[in-house]
Write a protein that holds these residues in place. Structure first.
Motif, PDB file in Angstrom:
ATOM      1  N   ASN A 177      17.026  40.988  41.864  1.00 28.92           N
ATOM      2  CA  ASN A 177      18.104  41.184  40.895  1.00 28.92           C
ATOM      3  C   ASN A 177      17.743  42.196  39.810  1.00 28.92           C
ATOM      4  OD1 ASN A 177      16.224  39.651  39.538  1.00 28.92           O
ATOM      5  ND2 ASN A 177      17.741  38.395  38.476  1.00 28.92           N
ATOM      6  N   TYR A 178      16.713  43.006  40.043  1.00 28.84           N
ATOM      7  CA  TYR A 178      16.336  44.019  39.055  1.00 28.84           C
ATOM      8  C   TYR A 178      15.639  45.181  39.742  1.00 28.84           C
ATOM      9  CZ  TYR A 178      11.638  41.977  39.508  1.00 28.84           C
ATOM     10  OH  TYR A 178      10.437  41.515  40.003  1.00 28.84           O
ATOM     11  N   LEU A 179      15.587  46.313  39.050  1.00 27.71           N
ATOM     12  CA  LEU A 179      14.728  47.447  39.399  1.00 27.71           C
ATOM     13  C   LEU A 179      13.770  47.617  38.236  1.00 27.71           C
ATOM     14  CD1 LEU A 179      17.389  50.032  40.684  1.00 27.71           C
ATOM     15  CD2 LEU A 179      16.164  48.316  42.005  1.00 27.71           C
ATOM     16  N   LEU A 180      12.537  48.031  38.520  1.00 27.18           N
ATOM     17  CA  LEU A 180      11.521  48.088  37.466  1.00 27.18           C
ATOM     18  C   LEU A 180      10.876  49.465  37.410  1.00 27.18           C
ATOM     19  CD1 LEU A 180       8.963  45.403  36.472  1.00 27.18           C
ATOM     20  CD2 LEU A 180       8.119  47.698  36.974  1.00 27.18           C
ATOM     21  N   ALA A 205      17.686  55.225  33.914  1.00 24.00           N
ATOM     22  CA  ALA A 205      18.037  53.872  34.355  1.00 24.00           C
ATOM     23  C   ALA A 205      19.460  53.818  34.898  1.00 24.00           C
ATOM     24  CB  ALA A 205      17.873  52.896  33.196  1.00 24.00           C
ATOM     25  N   ALA A 206      20.401  54.451  34.200  1.00 19.79           N
ATOM     26  CA  ALA A 206      21.792  54.451  34.658  1.00 19.79           C
ATOM     27  C   ALA A 206      21.920  55.138  36.017  1.00 19.79           C
ATOM     28  CB  ALA A 206      22.678  55.142  33.625  1.00 19.79           C
ATOM     29  N   TRP A 207      21.196  56.224  36.195  1.00 23.37           N
ATOM     30  CA  TRP A 207      21.230  56.952  37.474  1.00 23.37           C
ATOM     31  C   TRP A 207      20.670  56.091  38.598  1.00 23.37           C
ATOM     32  CZ3 TRP A 207      23.348  61.262  39.388  1.00 23.37           C
ATOM     33  CH2 TRP A 207      22.844  61.781  40.579  1.00 23.37           C
ATOM     34  N   TYR A 208      19.548  55.436  38.353  1.00 21.67           N
ATOM     35  CA  TYR A 208      18.912  54.619  39.393  1.00 21.67           C
ATOM     36  C   TYR A 208      19.786  53.426  39.779  1.00 21.67           C
ATOM     37  CZ  TYR A 208      14.348  56.981  39.210  1.00 21.67           C
ATOM     38  OH  TYR A 208      13.327  57.892  39.312  1.00 21.67           O
ATOM     39  N   LEU A 209      20.343  52.740  38.780  1.00 24.33           N
ATOM     40  CA  LEU A 209      21.190  51.587  39.079  1.00 24.33           C
ATOM     41  C   LEU A 209      22.410  52.005  39.883  1.00 24.33           C
ATOM     42  CD1 LEU A 209      21.030  49.770  35.622  1.00 24.33           C
ATOM     43  CD2 LEU A 209      20.132  48.872  37.785  1.00 24.33           C
ATOM     44  N   ASP A 210      23.043  53.116  39.497  1.00 23.63           N
ATOM     45  CA  ASP A 210      24.233  53.590  40.193  1.00 23.63           C
ATOM     46  C   ASP A 210      23.890  54.074  41.600  1.00 23.63           C
ATOM     47  OD1 ASP A 210      27.218  54.318  39.588  1.00 23.63           O
ATOM     48  OD2 ASP A 210      26.399  56.076  40.623  1.00 23.63           O
ATOM     49  N   THR A 211      22.782  54.791  41.743  1.00 23.22           N
ATOM     50  CA  THR A 211      22.373  55.310  43.057  1.00 23.22           C
ATOM     51  C   THR A 211      22.006  54.160  43.989  1.00 23.22           C
ATOM     52  OG1 THR A 211      21.573  57.353  42.029  1.00 23.22           O
ATOM     53  CG2 THR A 211      20.782  56.863  44.244  1.00 23.22           C
ATOM     54  N   HIS A 212      21.289  53.165  43.468  1.00 24.11           N
ATOM     55  CA  HIS A 212      20.922  51.998  44.277  1.00 24.11           C
ATOM     56  C   HIS A 212      22.169  51.291  44.804  1.00 24.11           C
ATOM     57  CE1 HIS A 212      18.688  48.305  45.395  1.00 24.11           C
ATOM     58  NE2 HIS A 212      19.750  47.672  44.904  1.00 24.11           N
ATOM     59  N   GLU A 213      23.167  51.089  43.938  1.00 20.87           N
ATOM     60  CA  GLU A 213      24.377  50.391  44.381  1.00 20.87           C
ATOM     61  C   GLU A 213      25.158  51.229  45.389  1.00 20.87           C
ATOM     62  OE1 GLU A 213      28.230  48.008  42.508  1.00 20.87           O
ATOM     63  OE2 GLU A 213      26.827  49.048  41.178  1.00 20.87           O
ATOM     64  N   LEU A 214      25.232  52.529  45.167  1.00 15.77           N
ATOM     65  CA  LEU A 214      25.912  53.413  46.118  1.00 15.77           C
ATOM     66  C   LEU A 214      25.229  53.366  47.484  1.00 15.77           C
ATOM     67  CD1 LEU A 214      27.982  55.722  46.682  1.00 15.77           C
ATOM     68  CD2 LEU A 214      26.239  57.324  45.849  1.00 15.77           C
ATOM     69  N   TRP A 223      18.045  46.250  34.621  1.00 14.35           N
ATOM     70  CA  TRP A 223      16.979  47.249  34.709  1.00 14.35           C
ATOM     71  C   TRP A 223      15.832  46.758  33.824  1.00 14.35           C
ATOM     72  CZ3 TRP A 223      15.856  51.565  37.404  1.00 14.35           C
ATOM     73  CH2 TRP A 223      14.836  52.392  36.924  1.00 14.35           C
ATOM     74  N   VAL A 224      14.604  46.894  34.306  1.00 14.73           N
ATOM     75  CA  VAL A 224      13.437  46.414  33.569  1.00 14.73           C
ATOM     76  C   VAL A 224      12.459  47.562  33.349  1.00 14.73           C
ATOM     77  CG1 VAL A 224      11.482  44.812  33.570  1.00 14.73           C
ATOM     78  CG2 VAL A 224      13.661  44.118  34.592  1.00 14.73           C
ATOM     79  N   TRP A 225      12.047  47.737  32.097  1.00 15.05           N
ATOM     80  CA  TRP A 225      10.930  48.625  31.787  1.00 15.05           C
ATOM     81  C   TRP A 225       9.695  47.777  31.503  1.00 15.05           C
ATOM     82  CZ3 TRP A 225      15.606  50.036  29.112  1.00 15.05           C
ATOM     83  CH2 TRP A 225      16.137  51.275  29.479  1.00 15.05           C
ATOM     84  N   LEU A 226       8.603  48.055  32.187  1.00 18.94           N
ATOM     85  CA  LEU A 226       7.312  47.497  31.826  1.00 18.94           C
ATOM     86  C   LEU A 226       6.597  48.579  31.030  1.00 18.94           C
ATOM     87  CD1 LEU A 226       4.936  45.535  31.891  1.00 18.94           C
ATOM     88  CD2 LEU A 226       4.374  46.382  34.182  1.00 18.94           C
ATOM     89  N   VAL A 227       6.452  48.361  29.738  1.00 21.95           N
ATOM     90  CA  VAL A 227       5.892  49.364  28.834  1.00 21.95           C
ATOM     91  C   VAL A 227       4.446  48.989  28.537  1.00 21.95           C
ATOM     92  CG1 VAL A 227       6.189  50.594  26.663  1.00 21.95           C
ATOM     93  CG2 VAL A 227       8.185  49.626  27.839  1.00 21.95           C
ATOM     94  N   VAL A 228       3.541  49.946  28.763  1.00 22.25           N
ATOM     95  CA  VAL A 228       2.112  49.696  28.634  1.00 22.25           C
ATOM     96  C   VAL A 228       1.522  50.701  27.651  1.00 22.25           C
ATOM     97  CG1 VAL A 228      -0.071  49.468  29.882  1.00 22.25           C
ATOM     98  CG2 VAL A 228       2.088  48.968  31.056  1.00 22.25           C
ATOM     99  N   ASN A 243      22.865  45.222  33.500  1.00 22.03           N
ATOM    100  CA  ASN A 243      23.724  46.123  34.274  1.00 22.03           C
ATOM    101  C   ASN A 243      25.167  45.654  34.125  1.00 22.03           C
ATOM    102  OD1 ASN A 243      24.476  48.175  35.985  1.00 22.03           O
ATOM    103  ND2 ASN A 243      23.845  47.119  37.857  1.00 22.03           N
ATOM    104  N   ILE A 244      25.712  45.876  32.940  1.00 21.31           N
ATOM    105  CA  ILE A 244      27.032  45.356  32.595  1.00 21.31           C
ATOM    106  C   ILE A 244      28.116  46.112  33.377  1.00 21.31           C
ATOM    107  CG2 ILE A 244      28.634  44.923  30.694  1.00 21.31           C
ATOM    108  CD1 ILE A 244      26.180  45.149  28.810  1.00 21.31           C
ATOM    109  N   PRO A 245      29.022  45.401  34.031  1.00 16.57           N
ATOM    110  CA  PRO A 245      30.077  46.099  34.784  1.00 16.57           C
ATOM    111  C   PRO A 245      31.148  46.666  33.864  1.00 16.57           C
ATOM    112  CG  PRO A 245      30.391  43.723  34.930  1.00 16.57           C
ATOM    113  CD  PRO A 245      29.093  43.939  34.202  1.00 16.57           C
ATOM    114  N   ARG A 246      31.784  47.731  34.311  1.00 21.31           N
ATOM    115  CA  ARG A 246      32.900  48.297  33.559  1.00 21.31           C
ATOM    116  C   ARG A 246      34.015  47.268  33.431  1.00 21.31           C
ATOM    117  NH1 ARG A 246      33.726  53.969  36.611  1.00 21.31           N
ATOM    118  NH2 ARG A 246      32.818  52.741  38.291  1.00 21.31           N
ATOM    119  N   GLY A 247      34.628  47.217  32.261  1.00 20.90           N
ATOM    120  CA  GLY A 247      35.668  46.234  32.006  1.00 20.90           C
ATOM    121  C   GLY A 247      35.161  45.009  31.278  1.00 20.90           C
TER     122      GLY A 247
END
Length: 316
Positions: A177-180, A205-214, A223-228, A243-247
């Protein structure tokens, strides 16, 4: 030399879906990605495309970034019986010397490192990752893919799209349920949110989430950032973007996801987004090339415009 953009305007040679592809092959593959669209104007996109790829193995900061990704995603590479299969020790204290270049030629496929950088990476693993149970949990999907390249044809924009996600959780055939994505920083962790917008991380992040769903038909929850941190004290933190849907009521003007999608042109907006701006300039370039016009910098500055669609800016 003006790049050939025809590969960005036709279906990709690779099949749709996720692939394991090394970094060089990924960068050479002609498809639109988030890095290409991060600059705000077409002229900057063209300039970035014309620059030679930055060497990632001759600058200590970039090598440490690569090592940090490795200790997060592939810690087994640092085992006593394993590390020499993947890394080569630099004969000098600097990575940009003639001796270093010679050592790289002797060790193709290995990352040239100094003992200090290797020790730093191991410390980052012990002190920043292994002390953070949430980081371990989000990096421990049973069948998770590391540095997974996604490729898909976009039927709406008529272009191939690609992305390379650091960690893709899977359990058998099912996606998580996430991309990291792993980010390293020299700054305190509490400054990450401000840095994320400045450095284009929301756009990515927006590009990756949209591309993954497409590509998959699967919509991740977040979307998850692991910041080190790569300076002492070594620490890590997880940042989440829903990943809030439109509407949805939260998908409003204050939503970073919405702002990033509008920047890219993935949502309805009065502005021309960066994806359609890039594609329009690329198509015009290839039309001029097909007509036999000599493509020089003057011509390109007319095609690849140097201003944002927003027009007038008012400063108070």
């Amino acid at each position: 030399m003006i790049p050939d953009f025809s590969g960005y305007l036709r279906p990709p040679a690779a099949p749709k879906g996720y692939h394991q592809m090394d970094g060089a092959a990924y960068h050479a593959f002609p498809a639109v990605n988030s890095t290409l669209l991060k600059p705000p104007t077409q002229a900057e996109m063209l300039h970035g495309k014309m620059q030679p790829p930055e060497a990632s193995d001759s600058k200590p900061a970039l090598v440490l970034g690569t090592l940090t990704h490795a200790v997060c995603l592939e810690p087994w590479k640092f085992g006593a019986d394993e590390w020499e299969k993947h890394f080569a020790l630099c004969p000098t204290g600097a990575l940009d010397t003639k001796a270093a270049a010679a050592e790289r030629k002797l060790n193709p496929g290995k990352l040239l490192v100094t003992p200090d950088l290797l020790d730093l990476a191991v410390r980052i693993r012990h002190e920043a990752i292994e002390t953070n149970p949430d980081a371990i949990r989000y990096l421990s999907s049973p069948d998770g893919m590391k540095e997974a390249t996604g490729i898909v044809w976009d039927p709406d924009f008529q272009c191939p799209r690609k992305m390379r996600v650091d960690y893709l959780p899977r359990n058998g055939a099912a996606f998580g349920n996430y991309l990291l994505d792993i980010k390293t920083t020299r700054k305190p962790l509490h400054e990450f949110e401000r840095e994320a917008w400045k450095l284009g991380y929301y756009t990515q992040a927006a590009w990756y989430l949209d591309t993954h769903e497409l590509m998959t038909g699967h919509r991740p929850d977040m979307w998850v950032w692991l910041v080190v941190t790569n300076t002492e004290p070594f620490m890590s933190a997880l940042y989440f973007m829903r990943n809030i849907p439109r509407g949805h009521v939260l998908y409003n003007e204050a939503s970073k996801l919405r702002q990033a999608r509008e920047r890219l042109g993935l949502d309805d907006s009065p502005r021309i987004g960066r994806l359609p701006a890039f594609l329009a300039a690329a198509r015009e370039t290839e039309a001029l090339r097909a007509d036999g016009l000599e493509l020089d910098q003057t011509t390109m500055r007319r095609v690849w415009t140097a201003y944002e669609q927003a027009g007038v800016q008012e400063i108070y």
